[in-house]
Write an enzyme that holds these catalytic residues in place. Structure first.
Site, short mmCIF file in Angstrom:
data_model
loop_
_atom_site.label_atom_id
_atom_site.label_comp_id
_atom_site.label_asym_id
_atom_site.label_seq_id
_atom_site.Cartn_x
_atom_site.Cartn_y
_atom_site.Cartn_z
N HIS A 2 -10.45 9.74 -0.10
CA HIS A 2 -8.85 8.52 -0.59
C HIS A 2 -7.93 8.67 0.79
CE1 HIS A 2 -5.95 5.72 -2.51
NE2 HIS A 2 -7.15 4.70 -2.77
N HIS A 18 0.26 -1.35 -0.33
CA HIS A 18 -0.02 -0.57 -0.03
C HIS A 18 0.87 1.45 0.14
CE1 HIS A 18 -4.37 -1.48 1.19
NE2 HIS A 18 -4.11 -1.28 0.59
O1 LIG Z 1 -4.00 1.39 -1.28
C1 LIG Z 1 -5.04 1.94 -2.13
O2 LIG Z 1 -4.78 2.73 -2.59
C2 LIG Z 1 -5.91 1.04 -2.21
C3 LIG Z 1 -5.78 -0.29 -2.65
N1 LIG Z 1 -6.83 -1.17 -2.37
C4 LIG Z 1 -7.88 -1.61 -3.54
C5 LIG Z 1 -8.91 -1.80 -4.00
BR1 LIG Z 1 -8.52 -3.91 -3.36
C6 LIG Z 1 -10.36 -1.75 -4.99
C7 LIG Z 1 -10.32 -0.32 -4.99
C8 LIG Z 1 -9.35 0.64 -5.39
C9 LIG Z 1 -8.39 0.08 -3.76
C10 LIG Z 1 -7.29 1.48 -3.34
O3 LIG Z 1 -7.21 2.79 -3.85
#
Ligand SMILES: O=C(O)c1c[nH]c2c(Br)cccc2c1=O
Length: 452
Positions: free
Chosen positions: A342, A117
């Site tokens: 986000h 991440h």
């Molecule tokens: O860490 C991040 O930025 C993310 C991690 N997983 C995701 C999934 Br699974 C589906 C859609 C978006 C994200 C996302 O943005």
């Protein structure tokens, strides 16, 4: 004034916090000038002559990324650091294959369900090294109409005295984080970080790396690193007055947290968040900010925003108890109530007035055990599945006792991303869940959401 600030003016004006939100397409331009910056502005040639860079992230659109670099820098060496999930590896390698100057490094993910991440940039200029730690994927939709968090370091000058540490131990912590990848392509960057003077950095590094961390490593990552850092550095006068001061967690996804608050959320995780220099038995109020279905439906992107809020129905069904903690996404003072979050942030206020903060953290880490870690084996090891990284702002490092939130006070107010106090869900509000249909009310684009 409606004067457009240059990237350098934006960074100067953001001192001493250097904490930005991403610019949003479609809001009044003045709200994209103060403590707001775009990816192109971060990569602007104004900052100096780029030598090479590294981009750590989860999702990549290499064509989009290249377009954000000035043309004259697109041939410079670029290292892409991503998670080694099979399908991802293929698409990223394929995207980078036309460009010999782009190297790809797959971070080891030895524990199942872990993800990479971490969102971070190393920008090496002829004048020095800049670190950027943020929350946005390197795809167009993450930088267009969302609320993303970005911390931009000063350009740290080269030095031959590799002891130039910051008062927050940032250099040592960053090198220890990078070492955990055990990746050959990162050795150059470990060496480069060591050769630069980090003494001007005033934030603490809070990171996670996959592993079962025991002994001396237990407090190096995840929520125990946060606990240890707060315990060591908060240093408040008569801190007992803050024992019940409220804590906020704000995030864009949620893991499986168990059948009730007691096993992880309000015991293990909250114990770390509430840490002062001395620990107390008080259990301060924990408020969680996570978008409602209506927040998503009425957002600038409409239901599409929900694609980046991957809270699944399987987890949501198991933890209905969580909704009692929930508060809406509301950011009117930044004109971002419709810019879906986000960003991930955690903070502690001094009291229910929310006029002052004890600390503030911006990070890639969502509300999950995978990101923050879970204690195992009778609390002798912290198991973390994912790579995460964030920066912690502590008032003492800015010669302040608390951060003022409103502009009323003298010291520079902290640019918080959302409105305080947070607004509780109404009984009719539901948390956004990504894999269920919403077909009874159209979104801001007149569309419905039917994931099946
Ligand atoms: O860490 C991040 O930025 C993310 C991690 N997983 C995701 C999934 Br699974 C589906 C859609 C978006 C994200 C996302 O943005």
């Amino acid at each position: 004034s409606n004067k457009r600030l240059t990237p350098i003016e934006k960074i100067q004006q953001s001192e001493p916090y250097r904490f930005f939100l991403s610019t949003v397409y479609g809001i009044l331009d003045t709200y994209n000038q103060i403590n707001a910056i775009s990816l192109k502005e971060i990569l602007s040639p104004e900052h100096g002559q780029l030598v090479r860079s590294a981009q750590f992230n989860y999702m990549f659109d290499i064509e989009f990324l290249r377009e954000q670099y000035p043309p004259e820098f697109r041939l410079k060496p670029l290292l892409i650091v991503h998670g080694d999930s099979r399908h991802d590896n293929h698409t990223i390698k394929a995207q980078c294959s036309p460009y010999p100057q782009i190297e790809v490094c797959a971070a080891r993910l030895d524990i199942p369900y872990g993800t990479h991440h971490t969102k971070m940039m190393f920008l090496l200029y002829e004048t020095g090294l800049r670190i950027v730690i943020h929350t946005a994927n390197l795809i167009q939709q993450d930088w267009k109409q969302k609320s993303q968090g970005i911390w931009i370091s000063p350009i740290c000058p080269k030095t031959n005295d590799n002891t130039n540490e910051s008062k927050t131990n940032f250099k040592k912590d960053l090198i220890e984080y990078i070492e955990r990848y055990r990746a050959k392509q990162l050795q150059f960057w470990q060496k480069t970080i060591n050769e630069h003077d980090f003494s001007s950095i005033n934030v603490h590094l809070i990171s996670s790396t996959p592993g079962r961390h025991t002994g001396g490593d237990m407090n190096k990552f995840g929520h125990l690193k946060l606990r240890q850092t707060l315990k060591t550095y908060l240093g408040l006068e008569n801190e007992a007055q803050y024992n019940s001061a409220p804590i906020i967690g704000q995030f864009s996804s949620i893991g499986s947290l168990g059948p009730n608050a007691n096993n992880w959320l309000s015991k293990e995780f909250l114990t770390s968040l509430k840490q002062l220099h001395s620990s107390s038995l008080d259990s301060p109020e924990l408020k969680l900010i996570y978008p409602t279905v209506d927040n998503v439906r009425t957002s600038l992107e409409g239901y599409m925003a929900g694609g980046s809020l991957p809270y699944n129905v399987q987890n949501a069904m198991k933890q209905g108890w969580l909704v009692n903690y929930f508060h809406k996404w509301k950011a009117d003072h930044r004109q971002r109530s419709r810019a879906s979050p986000h960003i991930k942030t955690y903070l502690r206020a001094t009291n229910d007035e929310y006029k002052e903060l004890l600390w503030f953290l911006v990070t890639s880490a969502n509300l999950s055990k995978a990101a923050w870690g879970v204690l195992e084996k009778n609390n002798t090891q912290l198991m973390i599945r994912s790579y995460e990284i964030g920066v912690l702002f502590i008032p003492k490092q800015f010669s302040q006792t608390t951060f003022s939130v409103s502009d009323s006070s003298s010291s520079p107010s902290f640019p918080i991303p959302y409105d305080l106090p947070p607004v509780k869900y109404q009984s009719s509000d539901k948390p956004w869940v990504v894999d269920v249909a919403y077909k009874n009310q159209p979104d801001s684009h007149g569309n419905m959401w039917d994931p099946s």
